[in-house]
Design a protein around this motif. Structure first.
Motif, PDB file in Angstrom:
ATOM      1  N   GLU A 189     -20.866 -17.080 -66.685  1.00 30.13           N
ATOM      2  CA  GLU A 189     -19.574 -17.143 -65.984  1.00 30.13           C
ATOM      3  C   GLU A 189     -19.044 -15.769 -65.582  1.00 30.13           C
ATOM      4  O   GLU A 189     -18.677 -15.561 -64.416  1.00 30.13           O
TER       5      GLU A 189
ATOM      6  N   ALA B 270     -12.691 -25.582 -75.006  1.00 30.89           N
ATOM      7  CA  ALA B 270     -13.130 -26.658 -74.120  1.00 30.89           C
ATOM      8  C   ALA B 270     -11.968 -27.501 -73.604  1.00 30.89           C
ATOM      9  O   ALA B 270     -12.047 -28.074 -72.514  1.00 30.89           O
TER      10      ALA B 270
ATOM     11  N   GLY C 136     -22.056 -20.318 -70.423  1.00 27.95           N
ATOM     12  CA  GLY C 136     -20.874 -19.493 -70.668  1.00 27.95           C
ATOM     13  C   GLY C 136     -21.148 -18.027 -70.403  1.00 27.95           C
ATOM     14  O   GLY C 136     -20.299 -17.315 -69.851  1.00 27.95           O
TER      15      GLY C 136
ATOM     16  N   SER D 114     -12.308 -20.726 -62.765  1.00 29.32           N
ATOM     17  CA  SER D 114     -12.606 -20.179 -64.078  1.00 29.32           C
ATOM     18  C   SER D 114     -12.271 -21.231 -65.132  1.00 29.32           C
ATOM     19  O   SER D 114     -12.173 -22.419 -64.818  1.00 29.32           O
ATOM     20  N   ARG D 115     -12.120 -20.822 -66.379  1.00 28.48           N
ATOM     21  CA  ARG D 115     -11.691 -21.714 -67.467  1.00 28.48           C
ATOM     22  C   ARG D 115     -10.616 -20.998 -68.275  1.00 28.48           C
ATOM     23  O   ARG D 115     -10.667 -19.783 -68.445  1.00 28.48           O
TER      24      ARG D 115
ATOM     25  N   THR E 135     -15.664 -16.699 -69.758  1.00 26.28           N
ATOM     26  CA  THR E 135     -14.924 -17.286 -68.648  1.00 26.28           C
ATOM     27  C   THR E 135     -15.131 -16.430 -67.399  1.00 26.28           C
ATOM     28  O   THR E 135     -15.545 -15.275 -67.488  1.00 26.28           O
ATOM     29  N   ASP E 136     -14.860 -17.006 -66.241  1.00 26.59           N
ATOM     30  CA  ASP E 136     -15.050 -16.288 -64.976  1.00 26.59           C
ATOM     31  C   ASP E 136     -13.902 -15.317 -64.724  1.00 26.59           C
ATOM     32  O   ASP E 136     -12.739 -15.610 -65.016  1.00 26.59           O
TER      33      ASP E 136
ATOM     34  N   TYR F  70      -5.320 -25.733 -68.505  1.00 30.31           N
ATOM     35  CA  TYR F  70      -6.738 -26.021 -68.316  1.00 30.31           C
ATOM     36  C   TYR F  70      -7.063 -26.393 -66.870  1.00 30.31           C
ATOM     37  O   TYR F  70      -8.026 -25.885 -66.293  1.00 30.31           O
ATOM     38  N   ASP F  71      -6.286 -27.278 -66.280  1.00 29.89           N
ATOM     39  CA  ASP F  71      -6.616 -27.761 -64.940  1.00 29.89           C
ATOM     40  C   ASP F  71      -6.387 -26.696 -63.872  1.00 29.89           C
ATOM     41  O   ASP F  71      -7.207 -26.524 -62.964  1.00 29.89           O
TER      42      ASP F  71
ATOM     43  N   GLY G 122      -8.975 -24.023 -64.051  1.00 28.81           N
ATOM     44  CA  GLY G 122     -10.240 -24.633 -63.639  1.00 28.81           C
ATOM     45  C   GLY G 122     -10.361 -24.713 -62.128  1.00 28.81           C
ATOM     46  O   GLY G 122     -11.417 -24.433 -61.556  1.00 28.81           O
TER      47      GLY G 122
ATOM     48  N   GLY H 203     -10.285 -21.321 -71.414  1.00 33.49           N
ATOM     49  CA  GLY H 203     -10.937 -20.889 -72.645  1.00 33.49           C
ATOM     50  C   GLY H 203      -9.966 -20.822 -73.800  1.00 33.49           C
ATOM     51  O   GLY H 203      -9.202 -21.750 -74.052  1.00 33.49           O
TER      52      GLY H 203
END
Length: 438
Positions: free
Chosen positions: A415, A73, A412, A328-329, A306-307, A320-321, A324, A331
């Motif tokens: 994704e 997260a 989740g 996606s993420r 995740t995507d 992360y950013d 994002g 993760g």
């Protein structure tokens, strides 16, 4: 997944990251005994924390370090800690380490626990002191038998040395630390489901608020952190927040290092500790690239939930950013690659089968929606899909999306599906059989 683990930073000196650097230079031999760990500044952070720092000082330092959760997260650790009550009448508090690690394609925490068990034990003690918890648990998936054995051994050694138990280092503060092995459910990665399981209940997620920091384990204030998150704490205590922030790479606003990994049809699958913000291309190159004759088709940045991203995204920073913003993420930061010989529909169906099986069944969209998604994907995979199936799947990604279910399990699961339709819709269309002519 792979024994090819390098828990030492490339091109970073022993002075900047002493424990993991020496681990790498010792031919990647596990550090299991107390004396060897102490010779590498082991438990120095604990001595410094207890003898020189107040709990509030440690919380402030962790907040200033910008350490973010490494379980998936990415929530700021210092902010999470700041939410726990610290007044004199707060009563019993708990620290829980989430070592369940059931995310497909993820194996970083296992490597840490099997090879550096004392680092997690020390991190747990320092973190518990920071929030003034007197009991702590490592919630470990039952399949991690070797990690369980080595953690219990490290705990016993720490107790014998006076680092655990009553009146730790003469501070008057006590801590009991226990390893708890779970029965193995993906949903236990959700912190409130983990807490229910730890209490001996069915592993269903709880409604929030109240959050665990206020009412967690047995209704008491509780902090839940991931293994990789916690093992950063001793180094931050010894080297400071600025040092930790400066370990990141490029323009990343995140701090520290990250355990990145690659699985799939690559030449050298494994795990590497790198500055956070390293690019996906750098990580894939450490894995030797794809096997001969294969081309990269798509990749999941950090586990099954995740995507998908494409080859054109490989130069993005793995933070992360950035990930994002790409849709996606990050993760867990362990990349799963799909090559041009993979059947994309089969791969997505396989992931959705896993998520459907692992649903706790607590809420209807997840319990019923995921199996229906699998049935439609199975039909498309066999070229027996019906007109409207793709639109149905798109509808499911919205109906099972964020805010529509009790926890983040179904969102989740959606994704990889939603991104697969976005980038590879033509492959879904190929699985729709033509309607018979009238």
């Amino acid at each position: 997944m792979s024994s090819n683990v390098n828990l030492g930073l490339n091109n970073i000196s022993a002075e900047t990251h002493p424990l993991t650097w020496r681990y790498n230079k010792n031919n990647a031999q596990p550090i299991l005994d107390l004396k060897t760990y102490e010779s590498l500044e082991g438990y120095s952070a604990l001595r410094k924390a207890i003898k020189e720092m107040a709990p509030a000082d440690i919380q402030t330092l962790v907040k200033e370090s910008n350490l973010r959760g490494r379980g998936g997260a990415g929530f700021p650790t210092g902010i999470k800690w700041s939410l726990i009550p610290m007044h004199e009448n707060a009563g019993q508090k708990y620290l829980v380490c989430n070592a369940d690690e059931m995310e497909p394609g993820t194996f970083k925490d296992r490597m840490l626990m099997e090879n550096l068990p004392h680092q997690l034990v020390e991190a747990m003690i320092v973190s518990a002191y920071a929030i003034q918890a007197t009991r702590a648990y490592i919630f470990l998936r039952g399949e991690y038998v070797l990690a369980t054995e080595r953690l219990n051994q490290a705990i016993e050694q720490a107790k014998a040395a006076g680092y655990l138990g009553e009146n730790i280092l003469g501070s008057g503060w006590n801590l009991d630390l226990h390893v708890h092995t779970g029965a193995g459910r993906y949903i236990c990665g959700e912190e409130t489901a983990l807490i229910n399981s730890l209490e001996g209940r069915r592993a269903n997620p709880r409604s929030k608020p109240p959050f665990p920091q206020i009412a967690g384990l047995w209704g008491k204030p509780t902090i839940v952190n991931n293994v990789e998150t916690l093992v950063n704490i001793p180094a931050i205590i010894l080297r400071g927040a600025k040092w930790f922030r400066n370990l990141s790479q490029g323009k990343s606003t995140d701090a520290g290092t990250k355990l990145y990994g690659v699985s799939g049809r690559v030449k050298n699958p494994g795990l590497w500790e790198l500055p956070i913000g390293s690019s996906a291309r750098e990580i894939l190159n450490l894995a030797g690239g794809l096997k001969d004759g294969l081309e990269l088709k798509a990749w999941l940045p950090g586990g099954a939930s995740t995507d998908f991203l494409l080859p054109e995204h490989l130069d993005l920073a793995m933070d992360y950013d950035t990930i994002g913003k790409a849709g996606s993420r990050m993760g867990t930061g362990l990349i799963m690659v799909l090559d041009n010989q993979h059947n994309l529909i089969a791969a997505v169906r396989n992931l959705e089968q896993f998520f459907a099986r692992e649903s706790c069944g607590w809420c209807t969209p997840c319990r019923d929606g995921l199996p229906w998604t699998v049935k439609v994907l199975e039909a498309i995979e066999k070229n027996q899909g019906q007109a409207g199936d793709i639109e149905f799947l798109e509808q499911m990604t919205r109906a099972l999306g964020p805010g529509k279910t009790f926890c983040a399990h179904a969102p989740g699961a959606m994704e990889p599906l939603q991104s697969a339709i976005k980038y590879f819709r033509s492959e879904f269309e190929q699985g729709i059989k033509e309607s018979p002519s009238l």
